[in-house]
Design an enzyme around this catalytic site. Structure first.
Site, short mmCIF file in Angstrom:
data_model
loop_
_atom_site.label_atom_id
_atom_site.label_comp_id
_atom_site.label_asym_id
_atom_site.label_seq_id
_atom_site.Cartn_x
_atom_site.Cartn_y
_atom_site.Cartn_z
N ASP A 37 0.85 -1.18 0.00
CA ASP A 37 0.00 0.00 0.00
C ASP A 37 0.89 1.23 0.00
O ASP A 37 2.02 1.20 0.52
CB ASP A 37 -0.91 0.02 1.23
CG ASP A 37 -2.14 0.90 1.03
OD1 ASP A 37 -3.22 0.35 0.73
OD2 ASP A 37 -2.01 2.13 1.16
N ASP A 63 4.30 2.38 -3.99
CA ASP A 63 3.53 3.20 -4.93
C ASP A 63 3.52 2.42 -6.24
O ASP A 63 4.52 2.36 -6.95
CB ASP A 63 4.21 4.56 -5.12
CG ASP A 63 3.46 5.47 -6.10
OD1 ASP A 63 2.52 4.99 -6.75
OD2 ASP A 63 3.83 6.65 -6.22
N VAL A 64 2.39 1.81 -6.56
CA VAL A 64 2.33 0.91 -7.71
C VAL A 64 2.53 1.64 -9.04
O VAL A 64 2.78 1.00 -10.07
CB VAL A 64 1.01 0.10 -7.74
CG1 VAL A 64 0.89 -0.79 -6.52
CG2 VAL A 64 -0.20 1.01 -7.89
N ASN A 90 -4.92 -4.51 -7.07
CA ASN A 90 -6.15 -3.90 -6.58
C ASN A 90 -6.07 -2.39 -6.35
O ASN A 90 -7.11 -1.72 -6.34
CB ASN A 90 -6.55 -4.58 -5.27
CG ASN A 90 -7.69 -3.87 -4.58
OD1 ASN A 90 -8.84 -3.95 -4.99
ND2 ASN A 90 -7.36 -3.12 -3.52
N TYR A 156 -10.82 7.87 -14.96
CA TYR A 156 -11.16 6.63 -14.26
C TYR A 156 -11.73 5.60 -15.22
O TYR A 156 -11.31 4.44 -15.25
CB TYR A 156 -12.15 6.93 -13.13
CG TYR A 156 -12.44 5.74 -12.23
CD1 TYR A 156 -11.50 5.31 -11.31
CD2 TYR A 156 -13.65 5.07 -12.32
CE1 TYR A 156 -11.76 4.23 -10.48
CE2 TYR A 156 -13.92 4.00 -11.49
CZ TYR A 156 -12.97 3.57 -10.57
OH TYR A 156 -13.23 2.48 -9.76
N LYS A 160 -9.95 1.96 -16.20
CA LYS A 160 -10.61 0.69 -15.90
C LYS A 160 -10.97 -0.09 -17.17
O LYS A 160 -10.92 -1.33 -17.18
CB LYS A 160 -11.85 0.94 -15.04
CG LYS A 160 -11.52 1.48 -13.65
CD LYS A 160 -10.54 0.59 -12.89
CE LYS A 160 -10.33 1.04 -11.45
NZ LYS A 160 -9.41 0.14 -10.70
#
Length: 281
Positions: A37, A63-64, A90, A156, A160
């Site tokens: 996370d 930090d992905v 996720n 967003y 997605k």
């Protein structure tokens, strides 16, 4: 993948929300956990909770959106446990603005976390998962916004949709190679999480265009999203759906059956070449 006892799960965005719910269910299945996370303090608290319940777990602040940090996450996971069997990409954030007011910083942030967070992890984990040759499963968190298109959520929606199509292609890539790794894409509707407040984890300074007065329509959409999230389904229900899909090797995970009609209407819009229907999901 039905027997999860003693196997290893990596979950990003795991300090709260859907990620923590999935991690909790994974622990209940007897899995070892690698939790990531961006919020190091909250992650530390979450890891401590699992350890207090006897779960074998490590936490890796990540930090992905940054490839090097995702590579470091993979290195620590494999160094500690040797193998990874369940990869759950996720971590997610959102911005509510019309497309013409969505700044480059907004795009970089949302795509960086929601989309590149997935692609970084696929490069970092999948080669070694393939190499060890055991059963595995990858769950990529998309959204109903990856199957429909909502107003004032351009970045967003785009992120997605990208996660959905990459997941579909990944499924084909693995199946054509007869890999023992299966794929699911999670497309939830409204869930009780802190997604509406994701700006709190935004590290970089927001440019001046982003601090100007908020568009009235976008503000209304933002409030509607906040209300819907507050009244959404619990994360434990989403986690149950995820693990049912893993056991059944089901690709699409649709947590809100009542929203299937919205997907059907969008598909009909495409096939009939008509303007998009404004869908209330």
């Amino acid at each position: 993948m039905k027997n999860l006892q003693g196997k290893v799960a990596v979950v990003t965005g795991a300090a709260e929300g859907i990620g923590k719910g999935i991690a909790t269910r994974a622990a209940a299945e007897g899995m070892k956990l690698v939790l990531a996370d961006i919020n190091a303090a909250k992650l530390e608290v979450t890891v401590a909770e699992f350890k207090a319940n006897g779960v074998e777990v490590i936490g890796v602040p990540t930090d992905v959106a940054k490839e090097q940090q995702v590579n470091a996450l993979a290195e620590q996971a494999f160094a500690r446990f040797g193998k990874v069997h369940l990869l759950v990409n996720n971590a997610g954030v959102a911005v509510a603005k019309p497309a013409w007011e969505t700044t480059q910083q907004d795009w970089d942030w949302v795509m960086g976390v929601n989309f590149y967070g997935v692609t970084h992890a696929l490069r970092a984990f999948v080669p070694t998962m393939l190499q060890h040759g055991e059963e595995g499963h990858i769950v990529n968190t998309a959204s109903m916004a990856g199957l429909t298109s909502q107003p004032s959520l351009a970045s967003y929606n785009a992120s997605k949709h990208a996660v959905v199509t990459v997941s579909e292609g990944l499924h084909h890539d693995l199946a054509l190679r007869q890999a023992r790794i299966k794929v699911s894409v999670l497309c939830p509707g409204w869930v009780k999480t802190a997604i509406a407040h994701s700006e709190r984890n935004r590290a970089e300074a927001v440019d001046s265009a982003a601090t100007q007065g908020v568009d009235a329509v976008a503000a209304k959409v933002g409030m509607s999203v906040l209300h819907a999230v507050q009244n959404g389904i619990p994360v434990a229900q989403v986690a149950d759906e995820v693990f049912d899909a893993i056991a059944a090797e089901r690709f699409y995970i649709l947590t809100h059956p009542e929203m299937k009609q919205a997907i059907q209407i969008r598909m009909e819009d495409v096939l009939q070449q008509r303007a998009p229907t404004l869908l209330r999901i």
